[in-house]
Design a protein around this motif. Structure first.
Motif, PDB file in Angstrom:
ATOM      1  N   TRP A  46      80.553 -24.467  59.186  1.00  0.00           N
ATOM      2  CA  TRP A  46      81.928 -24.703  60.183  1.00  0.00           C
ATOM      3  C   TRP A  46      81.749 -23.978  61.575  1.00  0.00           C
ATOM      4  CZ3 TRP A  46      83.947 -28.833  58.530  1.00  0.00           C
ATOM      5  CH2 TRP A  46      83.932 -28.905  56.891  1.00  0.00           C
ATOM      6  N   ALA A  47      81.102 -22.894  61.639  1.00  0.00           N
ATOM      7  CA  ALA A  47      80.886 -22.223  63.152  1.00  0.00           C
ATOM      8  C   ALA A  47      79.757 -22.738  63.816  1.00  0.00           C
ATOM      9  CB  ALA A  47      80.521 -20.701  62.795  1.00  0.00           C
ATOM     10  N   TRP A  48      79.034 -23.728  63.225  1.00  0.00           N
ATOM     11  CA  TRP A  48      77.845 -24.365  64.227  1.00  0.00           C
ATOM     12  C   TRP A  48      78.593 -25.076  65.459  1.00  0.00           C
ATOM     13  CZ3 TRP A  48      74.394 -26.042  59.614  1.00  0.00           C
ATOM     14  CH2 TRP A  48      73.960 -24.794  58.757  1.00  0.00           C
ATOM     15  N   GLN A  49      77.547 -25.203  66.257  1.00  0.00           N
ATOM     16  CA  GLN A  49      77.684 -26.053  67.336  1.00  0.00           C
ATOM     17  C   GLN A  49      76.438 -26.921  67.627  1.00  0.00           C
ATOM     18  OE1 GLN A  49      78.582 -24.116  71.015  1.00  0.00           O
ATOM     19  NE2 GLN A  49      79.667 -22.527  69.948  1.00  0.00           N
ATOM     20  N   ARG A  50      76.639 -28.087  68.139  1.00  0.00           N
ATOM     21  CA  ARG A  50      75.562 -29.019  68.230  1.00  0.00           C
ATOM     22  C   ARG A  50      74.142 -28.313  68.848  1.00  0.00           C
ATOM     23  NH1 ARG A  50      72.197 -31.989  71.183  1.00  0.00           N
ATOM     24  NH2 ARG A  50      72.061 -34.138  70.686  1.00  0.00           N
ATOM     25  N   LYS A  51      74.541 -27.470  69.901  1.00  0.00           N
ATOM     26  CA  LYS A  51      73.242 -26.633  70.279  1.00  0.00           C
ATOM     27  C   LYS A  51      72.680 -25.971  69.237  1.00  0.00           C
ATOM     28  CE  LYS A  51      75.570 -22.167  71.542  1.00  0.00           C
ATOM     29  NZ  LYS A  51      75.824 -21.403  72.546  1.00  0.00           N
ATOM     30  N   HIS A  52      73.288 -25.338  68.273  1.00  0.00           N
ATOM     31  CA  HIS A  52      72.559 -24.811  67.006  1.00  0.00           C
ATOM     32  C   HIS A  52      71.330 -25.560  66.428  1.00  0.00           C
ATOM     33  CE1 HIS A  52      76.245 -22.159  67.431  1.00  0.00           C
ATOM     34  NE2 HIS A  52      75.441 -21.433  67.994  1.00  0.00           N
ATOM     35  N   LEU A  53      71.830 -26.821  66.020  1.00  0.00           N
ATOM     36  CA  LEU A  53      71.004 -27.577  65.347  1.00  0.00           C
ATOM     37  C   LEU A  53      69.983 -28.315  66.331  1.00  0.00           C
ATOM     38  CD1 LEU A  53      73.945 -29.392  63.364  1.00  0.00           C
ATOM     39  CD2 LEU A  53      72.026 -27.887  62.344  1.00  0.00           C
ATOM     40  N   ALA A  54      70.250 -28.454  67.498  1.00  0.00           N
ATOM     41  CA  ALA A  54      69.393 -28.906  68.536  1.00  0.00           C
ATOM     42  C   ALA A  54      68.240 -28.105  68.466  1.00  0.00           C
ATOM     43  CB  ALA A  54      69.942 -29.281  69.660  1.00  0.00           C
ATOM     44  N   TRP A  55      68.507 -26.584  68.659  1.00  0.00           N
ATOM     45  CA  TRP A  55      67.546 -25.755  68.506  1.00  0.00           C
ATOM     46  C   TRP A  55      66.680 -25.529  67.619  1.00  0.00           C
ATOM     47  CZ3 TRP A  55      67.279 -21.759  65.315  1.00  0.00           C
ATOM     48  CH2 TRP A  55      66.251 -20.402  65.386  1.00  0.00           C
ATOM     49  N   PHE A  56      67.362 -25.772  66.404  1.00  0.00           N
ATOM     50  CA  PHE A  56      66.531 -25.550  65.080  1.00  0.00           C
ATOM     51  C   PHE A  56      65.502 -26.871  65.267  1.00  0.00           C
ATOM     52  CE2 PHE A  56      65.534 -27.343  60.925  1.00  0.00           C
ATOM     53  CZ  PHE A  56      64.952 -26.012  60.361  1.00  0.00           C
ATOM     54  N   LEU A  57      65.785 -27.884  65.720  1.00  0.00           N
ATOM     55  CA  LEU A  57      64.893 -29.151  65.989  1.00  0.00           C
ATOM     56  C   LEU A  57      63.825 -28.995  66.850  1.00  0.00           C
ATOM     57  CD1 LEU A  57      67.474 -32.235  65.679  1.00  0.00           C
ATOM     58  CD2 LEU A  57      65.529 -31.585  63.943  1.00  0.00           C
ATOM     59  N   GLU A  58      64.305 -28.543  67.783  1.00  0.00           N
ATOM     60  CA  GLU A  58      63.302 -28.511  69.089  1.00  0.00           C
ATOM     61  C   GLU A  58      62.560 -27.150  69.017  1.00  0.00           C
ATOM     62  OE1 GLU A  58      63.561 -27.437  73.838  1.00  0.00           O
ATOM     63  OE2 GLU A  58      65.187 -28.243  72.913  1.00  0.00           O
ATOM     64  N   HIS A  59      62.959 -26.054  68.740  1.00  0.00           N
ATOM     65  CA  HIS A  59      61.989 -24.928  68.499  1.00  0.00           C
ATOM     66  C   HIS A  59      61.604 -24.390  67.127  1.00  0.00           C
ATOM     67  CE1 HIS A  59      62.949 -23.797  72.533  1.00  0.00           C
ATOM     68  NE2 HIS A  59      64.313 -24.142  72.324  1.00  0.00           N
ATOM     69  N   ARG A  60      62.216 -24.615  66.105  1.00  0.00           N
ATOM     70  CA  ARG A  60      61.659 -24.322  64.746  1.00  0.00           C
ATOM     71  C   ARG A  60      60.964 -25.539  64.103  1.00  0.00           C
ATOM     72  NH1 ARG A  60      61.314 -19.196  64.701  1.00  0.00           N
ATOM     73  NH2 ARG A  60      61.046 -19.342  62.529  1.00  0.00           N
ATOM     74  N   LEU A  61      60.747 -26.826  64.663  1.00  0.00           N
ATOM     75  CA  LEU A  61      60.275 -27.767  64.024  1.00  0.00           C
ATOM     76  C   LEU A  61      59.060 -28.344  65.034  1.00  0.00           C
ATOM     77  CD1 LEU A  61      62.876 -29.864  62.002  1.00  0.00           C
ATOM     78  CD2 LEU A  61      61.535 -27.908  61.266  1.00  0.00           C
ATOM     79  N   SER A  62      58.980 -27.605  66.159  1.00  0.00           N
ATOM     80  CA  SER A  62      58.059 -28.074  66.899  1.00  0.00           C
ATOM     81  C   SER A  62      56.668 -28.337  66.619  1.00  0.00           C
ATOM     82  CB  SER A  62      58.348 -27.665  68.323  1.00  0.00           C
ATOM     83  OG  SER A  62      57.690 -26.273  68.112  1.00  0.00           O
ATOM     84  N   GLN A  63      56.138 -27.396  65.700  1.00  0.00           N
ATOM     85  CA  GLN A  63      54.812 -27.445  65.250  1.00  0.00           C
ATOM     86  C   GLN A  63      54.804 -28.002  63.938  1.00  0.00           C
ATOM     87  OE1 GLN A  63      52.326 -26.288  67.310  1.00  0.00           O
ATOM     88  NE2 GLN A  63      53.985 -25.913  68.792  1.00  0.00           N
ATOM     89  N   ARG A  64      55.755 -28.751  63.422  1.00  0.00           N
ATOM     90  CA  ARG A  64      55.451 -29.212  62.145  1.00  0.00           C
ATOM     91  C   ARG A  64      55.161 -30.743  62.229  1.00  0.00           C
ATOM     92  NH1 ARG A  64      56.141 -25.694  58.187  1.00  0.00           N
ATOM     93  NH2 ARG A  64      57.324 -24.099  58.878  1.00  0.00           N
ATOM     94  N   SER A  65      54.712 -31.376  61.083  1.00  0.00           N
ATOM     95  CA  SER A  65      54.519 -32.935  61.175  1.00  0.00           C
ATOM     96  C   SER A  65      55.713 -33.913  61.424  1.00  0.00           C
ATOM     97  CB  SER A  65      53.801 -33.008  59.986  1.00  0.00           C
ATOM     98  OG  SER A  65      54.770 -33.143  58.812  1.00  0.00           O
ATOM     99  N   GLU A  66      55.412 -34.925  61.938  1.00  0.00           N
ATOM    100  CA  GLU A  66      56.359 -35.852  62.176  1.00  0.00           C
ATOM    101  C   GLU A  66      57.138 -36.168  61.143  1.00  0.00           C
ATOM    102  OE1 GLU A  66      56.655 -40.567  63.836  1.00  0.00           O
ATOM    103  OE2 GLU A  66      54.942 -39.342  64.458  1.00  0.00           O
ATOM    104  N   ALA A  67      56.332 -36.215  59.713  1.00  0.00           N
ATOM    105  CA  ALA A  67      57.170 -36.487  58.508  1.00  0.00           C
ATOM    106  C   ALA A  67      58.143 -35.393  58.162  1.00  0.00           C
ATOM    107  CB  ALA A  67      56.162 -36.652  57.297  1.00  0.00           C
ATOM    108  N   THR A  68      57.694 -34.136  58.495  1.00  0.00           N
ATOM    109  CA  THR A  68      58.550 -33.130  58.336  1.00  0.00           C
ATOM    110  C   THR A  68      59.826 -32.949  59.058  1.00  0.00           C
ATOM    111  OG1 THR A  68      56.597 -31.762  57.483  1.00  0.00           O
ATOM    112  CG2 THR A  68      58.775 -30.429  58.172  1.00  0.00           C
ATOM    113  N   ARG A  69      59.678 -33.356  60.306  1.00  0.00           N
ATOM    114  CA  ARG A  69      60.592 -33.414  61.419  1.00  0.00           C
ATOM    115  C   ARG A  69      61.629 -34.701  61.080  1.00  0.00           C
ATOM    116  NH1 ARG A  69      56.421 -33.013  65.220  1.00  0.00           N
ATOM    117  NH2 ARG A  69      56.725 -34.840  65.962  1.00  0.00           N
ATOM    118  N   TYR A  70      61.056 -35.639  60.515  1.00  0.00           N
ATOM    119  CA  TYR A  70      61.971 -36.820  60.135  1.00  0.00           C
ATOM    120  C   TYR A  70      62.847 -36.553  58.784  1.00  0.00           C
ATOM    121  CZ  TYR A  70      63.295 -41.251  57.962  1.00  0.00           C
ATOM    122  OH  TYR A  70      63.996 -42.244  57.217  1.00  0.00           O
TER     123      TYR A  70
END
Length: 91
Positions: A46-70
């Motif tokens: 409930w305390a999250w903003q869009r930027k938090h999830l966007a950060w996770f996608l951009e920075h924490r999954l950047s080195q993961r496979s396409e399937a994992t990101r999907y």
């Protein structure tokens, strides 16, 4: 210190599919929650903003496979649906 946040209860209304699919979404949601909590000290969705999830996608999954990101994208869409937000994310 309060009770830990119950991600399974939070997502119960939007989780569908097989048992394995539901377990994958729960596992990934807990990973997302832990990463956001470590970075921004925001324990509950409930305390999250869009930027938090966007950060996770951009920075924490950047080195993961396409399937994992999907698959993480599917979980993030479930989280956004549960939060009743109109956030749109792209891979």
């Amino acid at each position: 210190m309060g009770k830990p946040f119950d991600m399974e209860l939070f997502l119960a209304g939007v989780l569908t599919g097989s048992h394995a699919t539901r377990q994958r979404h729960l596992r990934q949601a807990k990973v997302i929650q832990a990463e956001i909590a470590a970075r921004w000290q925001r324990e509950i969705p409930w305390a999250w903003q869009r930027k938090h999830l966007a950060w996770f996608l951009e920075h924490r999954l950047s080195q993961r496979s396409e399937a994992t990101r999907y698959y993480y994208m599917l979980t993030i869409r479930l989280l956004a649906r549960r939060l009743k937000s109109s956030w749109i994310f792209t891979l």
